[in-house]
Write a protein that holds these residues in place. Structure first.
Motif, PDB file in Angstrom:
ATOM      1  N   ARG A 241      -9.535   5.845   0.311  1.00 58.81           N
ATOM      2  CA  ARG A 241      -9.136   5.912   1.722  1.00 58.81           C
ATOM      3  C   ARG A 241      -7.701   6.428   1.870  1.00 58.81           C
ATOM      4  O   ARG A 241      -7.361   7.107   2.841  1.00 58.81           O
TER       5      ARG A 241
ATOM      6  N   THR B  59     -10.628  -8.821   3.499  1.00 56.20           N
ATOM      7  CA  THR B  59     -10.332  -7.999   4.669  1.00 56.20           C
ATOM      8  C   THR B  59     -10.075  -6.549   4.273  1.00 56.20           C
ATOM      9  O   THR B  59     -10.582  -5.613   4.913  1.00 56.20           O
ATOM     10  N   LEU B  60      -9.308  -6.356   3.221  1.00 54.84           N
ATOM     11  CA  LEU B  60      -9.023  -5.004   2.752  1.00 54.84           C
ATOM     12  C   LEU B  60     -10.291  -4.306   2.279  1.00 54.84           C
ATOM     13  O   LEU B  60     -10.498  -3.119   2.531  1.00 54.84           O
ATOM     14  N   SER B  61     -11.159  -5.057   1.606  1.00 52.41           N
ATOM     15  CA  SER B  61     -12.414  -4.477   1.112  1.00 52.41           C
ATOM     16  C   SER B  61     -13.341  -4.112   2.256  1.00 52.41           C
ATOM     17  O   SER B  61     -13.958  -3.041   2.266  1.00 52.41           O
ATOM     18  N   GLN B  62     -13.442  -4.987   3.245  1.00 50.71           N
ATOM     19  CA  GLN B  62     -14.313  -4.728   4.390  1.00 50.71           C
ATOM     20  C   GLN B  62     -13.882  -3.478   5.142  1.00 50.71           C
ATOM     21  O   GLN B  62     -14.717  -2.727   5.665  1.00 50.71           O
ATOM     22  N   ASN B  63     -12.561  -3.227   5.159  1.00 53.61           N
ATOM     23  CA  ASN B  63     -12.038  -2.046   5.843  1.00 53.61           C
ATOM     24  C   ASN B  63     -11.872  -0.852   4.904  1.00 53.61           C
ATOM     25  O   ASN B  63     -11.256   0.144   5.268  1.00 53.61           O
ATOM     26  N   GLU B  64     -12.412  -0.983   3.697  1.00 49.12           N
ATOM     27  CA  GLU B  64     -12.485   0.100   2.706  1.00 49.12           C
ATOM     28  C   GLU B  64     -11.129   0.572   2.204  1.00 49.12           C
ATOM     29  O   GLU B  64     -10.963   1.731   1.819  1.00 49.12           O
ATOM     30  N   PHE B  65     -10.160  -0.338   2.160  1.00 47.38           N
ATOM     31  CA  PHE B  65      -8.861   0.007   1.609  1.00 47.38           C
ATOM     32  C   PHE B  65      -8.737  -0.391   0.147  1.00 47.38           C
ATOM     33  O   PHE B  65      -7.780   0.016  -0.528  1.00 47.38           O
TER      34      PHE B  65
ATOM     35  N   THR C 136      -0.098  -8.621   2.798  1.00 46.50           N
ATOM     36  CA  THR C 136      -1.033  -7.517   2.589  1.00 46.50           C
ATOM     37  C   THR C 136      -0.327  -6.310   1.980  1.00 46.50           C
ATOM     38  O   THR C 136      -0.831  -5.683   1.040  1.00 46.50           O
TER      39      THR C 136
END
Length: 254
Positions: free
Chosen positions: A70, A51-57, A16
């Motif tokens: 972010r 996962t990164l997109s869902q957590n807005e990164f 990641t």
């Protein structure tokens, strides 16, 4: 997987972080490009990106992923922890205005110099440095000014971890030569970069300390064609050490 100090790391987390570094470096990339560059399967990369997109990164624009806004929030929170920041910005703005050149402030983290703030005077050169950019310390006046105020054992640890990469024919790549340079810096109170990172670029820096601990360093940078003679050897060192002293004094009340 083990780190330089022997502790264990988590491979998925490392992947990641490698993705984030890649997106930062290339200002965006697609799944295929990321997978190829990191030698991972498309499925693995797709899972990380989801996962990164869902957590807005990250944000997705067509087939390209980019780092999201972010990180601005994270950066602001980290910067706001630096109680010295407002003092530094005010003094560097005054310094760059008075000398007309590029003034910068850096701190050290994980054995590298990290640029925190820069201010450009009317004759300042263009610089690739920006807040958050990390550089090896041995080839910068800022870095050497900080290394000179660290215990020898800590400097040796930094050399073991990062080496002494050569950039120009003036870069110090021998450990003992570096330690001799650091001793000279401690004696005179400031450091020079004599085209050690970039040919044609010279700098002079002074350490910023509080309670005998190194906090960071400030520098003035400019072209070798202007940075020579008495101006480079005497006037600029006087200016940068004076500004460092102002920061040290004012930081006690910030």
């Amino acid at each position: 997987m083990a780190t330089h100090d022997g502790s264990r790391t988590v491979e998925a987390v490392q992947t990641t972080l490698d993705i984030i570094e890649l997106l930062l470096e290339r200002d965006g990339a697609g799944i295929t490009e990321i997978a190829s560059e990191l030698d991972r399967s498309k499925g693995t990369i797709h899972g990380h990106m989801a996962t990164l997109s869902q957590n807005e990164f990250v944000v997705k624009e067509g087939d390209t992923y980019r780092l999201s806004l972010r990180y601005l929030e994270l950066g602001e929170k980290v910067r706001n922890r630096l109680q010295i920041y407002d003092v530094v910005t005010e003094e560097l703005d005054d310094l760059s205005a008075s000398c007309g050149e590029l003034a910068q402030f850096a701190m050290t983290e994980h054995g590298r110099a990290v640029y925190i703030y820069k201010s450009a005077g009317e004759n300042a050169i263009q610089s690739a440095s920006s807040p958050g950019k990390r550089e090896y310390m041995h080839c910068l006046s800022l870095g050497k000014a900080m290394l000179a105020h660290m215990p020898r054992e800590r400097v040796e640890e930094i050399i073991d971890r990062h080496g002494l990469v050569g950039y120009t024919e003036n870069t110090i790549t021998d450990p003992e030569t570096l330690f001799e340079e650091l001793e000279a810096i401690r004696e005179r109170g400031y450091a020079f970069d004599r085209e050690e990172k970039i040919e044609g670029l010279r700098c002079v820096a002074a350490p910023v300390t509080t309670k005998d601990e190194i906090v960071g360093a400030i520098s003035i940078s400019g072209p070798a064609s202007r940075f020579e003679g008495e101006f480079y050897e005497e006037e600029l060192p006087s200016m940068v050490t004076r500004s460092a002293n102002v920061i040290e004094i004012n930081s006690q009340f910030s």
